[in-house]
Enzyme design. Structure first.
Site, PDB file in Angstrom:
ATOM      1  N   TRP A  27       0.934  -1.158   0.010  1.00  0.00           N
ATOM      2  CA  TRP A  27       0.028   0.003  -0.030  1.00  0.00           C
ATOM      3  C   TRP A  27       0.944   1.324  -0.045  1.00  0.00           C
ATOM      4  CZ3 TRP A  27      -3.833   2.741  -1.104  1.00  0.00           C
ATOM      5  CH2 TRP A  27      -4.202   3.679  -0.419  1.00  0.00           C
ATOM      6  N   ASP A  59       1.737  -8.772  -0.847  1.00  0.00           N
ATOM      7  CA  ASP A  59       0.566  -8.507  -0.591  1.00  0.00           C
ATOM      8  C   ASP A  59       0.271  -7.273  -1.575  1.00  0.00           C
ATOM      9  OD1 ASP A  59      -2.262  -8.666   0.712  1.00  0.00           O
ATOM     10  OD2 ASP A  59      -1.457  -6.554   1.212  1.00  0.00           O
ATOM     11  N   TYR A  64      -4.903  -0.572  -5.045  1.00  0.00           N
ATOM     12  CA  TYR A  64      -3.644   0.074  -4.867  1.00  0.00           C
ATOM     13  C   TYR A  64      -3.043   0.807  -5.899  1.00  0.00           C
ATOM     14  CZ  TYR A  64      -3.406  -2.709  -0.625  1.00  0.00           C
ATOM     15  OH  TYR A  64      -3.739  -3.359   0.824  1.00  0.00           O
ATOM     16  N   SER A 153     -10.845 -10.330   3.676  1.00  0.00           N
ATOM     17  CA  SER A 153      -9.966  -9.203   4.285  1.00  0.00           C
ATOM     18  C   SER A 153     -11.108  -8.190   5.173  1.00  0.00           C
ATOM     19  CB  SER A 153      -9.207  -8.604   3.504  1.00  0.00           C
ATOM     20  OG  SER A 153      -8.724  -7.492   4.407  1.00  0.00           O
ATOM     21  N   ASN A 154     -10.805  -8.011   6.296  1.00  0.00           N
ATOM     22  CA  ASN A 154     -11.713  -7.051   7.227  1.00  0.00           C
ATOM     23  C   ASN A 154     -13.151  -7.829   7.548  1.00  0.00           C
ATOM     24  OD1 ASN A 154      -9.827  -4.932   7.387  1.00  0.00           O
ATOM     25  ND2 ASN A 154     -10.097  -4.772   5.195  1.00  0.00           N
ATOM     26  N   PRO A 206       1.248  -4.116  10.567  1.00  0.00           N
ATOM     27  CA  PRO A 206       1.686  -4.593  11.824  1.00  0.00           C
ATOM     28  C   PRO A 206       2.885  -3.741  12.545  1.00  0.00           C
ATOM     29  CG  PRO A 206       2.736  -5.295   9.915  1.00  0.00           C
ATOM     30  CD  PRO A 206       1.672  -4.576   9.484  1.00  0.00           C
ATOM     31  N   LYS A 248       4.901  -2.999   5.447  1.00  0.00           N
ATOM     32  CA  LYS A 248       5.419  -2.343   4.135  1.00  0.00           C
ATOM     33  C   LYS A 248       6.566  -1.696   4.319  1.00  0.00           C
ATOM     34  CE  LYS A 248       5.609   1.698   1.506  1.00  0.00           C
ATOM     35  NZ  LYS A 248       6.007   2.915   1.982  1.00  0.00           N
ATOM     36  N   GLU A 256      15.612  -4.927   5.441  1.00  0.00           N
ATOM     37  CA  GLU A 256      16.617  -5.636   6.101  1.00  0.00           C
ATOM     38  C   GLU A 256      15.952  -5.999   7.723  1.00  0.00           C
ATOM     39  OE1 GLU A 256      20.203  -3.364   5.985  1.00  0.00           O
ATOM     40  OE2 GLU A 256      20.488  -4.043   3.875  1.00  0.00           O
ATOM     41  N   ASN A 258      13.037  -5.979   8.683  1.00  0.00           N
ATOM     42  CA  ASN A 258      11.584  -6.826   8.561  1.00  0.00           C
ATOM     43  C   ASN A 258      12.147  -8.251   8.367  1.00  0.00           C
ATOM     44  OD1 ASN A 258      10.498  -4.504   9.286  1.00  0.00           O
ATOM     45  ND2 ASN A 258       9.521  -4.067   7.213  1.00  0.00           N
TER      46      ASN A 258
HETATM   47  P1  NAP Z   1       2.879  -0.835   8.328  1.00  0.00           P
HETATM   48  O1  NAP Z   1       3.317  -1.978   7.560  1.00  0.00           O
HETATM   49  O2  NAP Z   1       2.468  -0.967   9.652  1.00  0.00           O
HETATM   50  O3  NAP Z   1       3.892   0.541   8.314  1.00  0.00           O
HETATM   51  C1  NAP Z   1       4.453   1.051   6.965  1.00  0.00           C
HETATM   52  C2  NAP Z   1       5.316   2.137   7.569  1.00  0.00           C
HETATM   53  O4  NAP Z   1       6.176   1.743   8.321  1.00  0.00           O
HETATM   54  C3  NAP Z   1       6.078   2.653   6.381  1.00  0.00           C
HETATM   55  O5  NAP Z   1       6.204   4.083   6.513  1.00  0.00           O
HETATM   56  C4  NAP Z   1       7.597   2.181   6.552  1.00  0.00           C
HETATM   57  O6  NAP Z   1       8.513   3.032   6.053  1.00  0.00           O
HETATM   58  C5  NAP Z   1       7.583   1.821   8.047  1.00  0.00           C
HETATM   59  N1  NAP Z   1       8.485   0.643   8.391  1.00  0.00           N
HETATM   60  C6  NAP Z   1       8.564  -0.629   7.905  1.00  0.00           C
HETATM   61  N2  NAP Z   1       9.371  -1.462   8.560  1.00  0.00           N
HETATM   62  C7  NAP Z   1       9.912  -0.486   9.380  1.00  0.00           C
HETATM   63  C8  NAP Z   1      10.876  -0.753  10.541  1.00  0.00           C
HETATM   64  N3  NAP Z   1      11.622  -1.886  10.404  1.00  0.00           N
HETATM   65  N4  NAP Z   1      11.565   0.085  11.113  1.00  0.00           N
HETATM   66  C9  NAP Z   1      10.801   1.211  11.122  1.00  0.00           C
HETATM   67  N5  NAP Z   1       9.830   1.719  10.216  1.00  0.00           N
HETATM   68  C10 NAP Z   1       9.481   0.552   9.238  1.00  0.00           C
HETATM   69  O7  NAP Z   1       1.549  -0.041   7.568  1.00  0.00           O
HETATM   70  P2  NAP Z   1       0.437  -0.573   6.256  1.00  0.00           P
HETATM   71  O8  NAP Z   1       1.425  -0.188   5.223  1.00  0.00           O
HETATM   72  O9  NAP Z   1      -0.606   0.000   6.513  1.00  0.00           O
HETATM   73  O10 NAP Z   1       0.370  -2.111   6.334  1.00  0.00           O
HETATM   74  C11 NAP Z   1       1.200  -3.084   5.708  1.00  0.00           C
HETATM   75  C12 NAP Z   1       0.503  -3.676   4.551  1.00  0.00           C
HETATM   76  O11 NAP Z   1      -0.648  -4.202   4.756  1.00  0.00           O
HETATM   77  C13 NAP Z   1       0.016  -2.521   3.467  1.00  0.00           C
HETATM   78  O12 NAP Z   1       1.097  -2.273   2.747  1.00  0.00           O
HETATM   79  C14 NAP Z   1      -1.072  -3.373   2.839  1.00  0.00           C
HETATM   80  O13 NAP Z   1      -0.319  -4.189   1.823  1.00  0.00           O
HETATM   81  C15 NAP Z   1      -1.604  -4.246   3.668  1.00  0.00           C
HETATM   82  N6  NAP Z   1      -3.038  -3.457   4.332  1.00  0.00           N
HETATM   83  C16 NAP Z   1      -3.927  -4.020   3.906  1.00  0.00           C
HETATM   84  C17 NAP Z   1      -5.139  -3.403   4.292  1.00  0.00           C
HETATM   85  C18 NAP Z   1      -6.485  -4.135   4.102  1.00  0.00           C
HETATM   86  O14 NAP Z   1      -7.762  -3.528   4.090  1.00  0.00           O
HETATM   87  N7  NAP Z   1      -6.614  -5.588   3.749  1.00  0.00           N
HETATM   88  C19 NAP Z   1      -5.402  -2.087   4.986  1.00  0.00           C
HETATM   89  C20 NAP Z   1      -4.087  -1.750   5.186  1.00  0.00           C
HETATM   90  C21 NAP Z   1      -2.875  -2.204   4.729  1.00  0.00           C
HETATM   91  P3  NAP Z   1       9.194   3.034   4.655  1.00  0.00           P
HETATM   92  O15 NAP Z   1       8.487   2.526   3.562  1.00  0.00           O
HETATM   93  O16 NAP Z   1       9.843   4.263   4.352  1.00  0.00           O
HETATM   94  O17 NAP Z   1      10.533   1.919   4.540  1.00  0.00           O
END
Ligand code: NAP
Length: 283
Positions: A27, A59, A64, A153-154, A206, A248, A256, A258
Site C-alpha cells: 500500500w 501483498d 492500490y 479481508s476485514n 503490523p 510495508k 533488512e 523486517n
Molecule cells: P505498516 O506496515 O505497519 O507500516 C508501514 C510504515 O512503516 C512505512 O512508513 C514504513 O517505512 C515503516 N516501516 C516499515 N518497516 C519498518 C521498520 N523495520 N522500522 C521502522 N519503520 C518501518 O503499515 P501498512 O502499510 O498500513 O500495512 C502493511 C500492509 O498491509 C500494506 O502495505 C498493505 O499491503 C496491507 N494493508 C491491507 C489493508 C486491508 O484492508 N486489507 C489495509 C491496510 C494495509 P518505509 O516505507 O519508508 O520503509
C-alpha cells in the site's frame, strides 16, 4: 515454525503450502488511490531486495495505486521462478458481483503479468452485494486456475462463517485484518477462531505505520536478542500460530530489519512481559 530447510514459514490455512511468516505489503507503493509513476524504479528495487532476503510473499490489491501497484509488482517479480513466490491480491468492494469478480481477477492477472494469483482476497465486505455470489465467483476462479486459494479481508467471525457456508469445494485460507501491539481487536474473536479453524490471520499495519519501531520497551527487550523494536513487534505477531505479518517498507534498512524479524522467537517470558505492557487481551 520452520520448514526442513530452516526457513521461518507457516502453513497457509488448511493447505499444504508453506508461506514465509513475514511478507511485504505494498500500500502506497506507486501511489495511494491513483497511480504515482515517479517511483517505479524505487518500488521495484525494494520489492526485489525484499524477495532476495526471503520476503517472498507480496501483498497487493487492485485498489492500490489505481492498479499501478500491481503493475509494479508484476515488473518486480519478472525473472523469478514463479513457484518461489506467493502473490496475494484483492478484489475491491465495488466489484463483488459474480461477473465483476471474474473480470477484476483477469485485469489483476494482466497487470501482474502472471498466470495465477496464489491467494485472492475480498478486500472489504459489501453488504449491498450478496456474499453468496462473490464466493461462487471465487470458487470459479480456483476452478479456472486463475487463483490458487480464496481468502477475505476485514471480515468478522460471522461474515467468515457466512462466506465459508457458500463454498462447496474450497475453504477460506486467510483473513487479512489490522493487527499489531497497538491494535489488538482481532484477539477478541478473529484470532481464536482462526486458530481453531486453521485459517491464516494476515496481520496488516503490523508496525502501526512504523510507530512501534520507536517504542522504548520493545527496543529494550530487543537488546538481548540483538534485534530492534520493529523486529520485536513483528516477532511478537508471528509467535502466534495462525499469524503472518505483512509490513510495508521501501527503505532498505527497514526491509533488512523486517526480514530479520524471522528465524528466531521471543521467549515466553518476554512475550508475557510485552503482553502485560501493551495490555493483554488474548488468553
Ligand atoms: P505498516 O506496515 O505497519 O507500516 C508501514 C510504515 O512503516 C512505512 O512508513 C514504513 O517505512 C515503516 N516501516 C516499515 N518497516 C519498518 C521498520 N523495520 N522500522 C521502522 N519503520 C518501518 O503499515 P501498512 O502499510 O498500513 O500495512 C502493511 C500492509 O498491509 C500494506 O502495505 C498493505 O499491503 C496491507 N494493508 C491491507 C489493508 C486491508 O484492508 N486489507 C489495509 C491496510 C494495509 P518505509 O516505507 O519508508 O520503509
Amino acid at each position: 515454525m520452520t520448514a526442513s530447510d530452516g526457513k521461518d514459514v507457516k502453513l497457509l490455512g488448511k493447505s499444504k503450502d508453506f508461506v514465509p511468516s513475514v511478507g511485504q505489503g505494498t500500500w502506497r507503493m506507486g501511489g495511494d488511490v491513483s497511480p504515482n509513476r515517479n517511483e517505479a524504479h524505487k518500488v521495484i528495487e525494494a520489492l526485489r531486495y525484499g524477495i532476495s532476503l526471503g520476503l517472498t510473499l507480496i501483498d497487493t490489491a487492485e485498489f492500490y495505486g489505481g492498479g499501478h501497484t500491481e503493475e509494479l509488482v508484476g515488473q518486480a517479480i519478472k525473472g523469478y521462478n514463479r513457484e518461489d513466490l506467493f502473490i496475494v491480491s484483492k478484489v475491491w468492494q465495488t466489484n463483488l458481483h459474480y461477473d465483476d469478480v471474474l473480470k477484476a481477477a483477469e485485469r489483476s492477472l494482466q497487470r501482474l503479468q502472471t498466470r495465477y494469483i496464489d491467494l485472492y482476497l475480498i478486500h472489504w465486505p459489501n453488504p449491498a452485494i450478496p456474499l453468496s455470489e462473490t464466493m461462487k465467483a471465487m470458487e470459479k476462479l480456483v476452478e479456472l486456475g486463475k487463483i490458487r486459494y480464496i481468502g477475505v479481508s476485514n471480515f468478522d467471525v460471522n461474515l467468515m462463517e457466512e462466506a465459508r457456508s457458500y463454498l462447496s469445494r474450497e475453504d477460506i485460507m486467510a483473513n487479512q485484518v489490522r493487527y499489531s501491539l497497538l491494535d489488538r481487536t482481532p484477539e477478541e474473536s478473529i484470532l481464536p477462531y482462526c486458530e481453531r479453524e486453521k485459517i491464516t490471520l494476515m496481520a496488516y499495519t503490523p508496525l502501526a505505520k512504523g510507530n512501534l519501531a520507536k517504542d522504548k520497551k520493545l527496543a529494550e527487550i530487543g537488546k538481548k536478542y540483538k534485534k530492534t523494536a520493529a523486529q520485536v513487534a513483528l516477532n511478537w505477531l508471528i509467535s502466534k500460530t495462525p499469524v503472518i505479518a505483512i509490513p510495508k517498507a521501501i527503505t532498505k534498512k527497514h526491509i533488512e530489519e523486517n526480514a530479520g524479524s524471522m528465524g528466531w522467537r521471543l521467549s515466553e517470558e518476554d512475550i508475557m512481559s510485552i503482553d502485560k505492557y501493551f495490555k493483554k487481551i488474548y488468553v
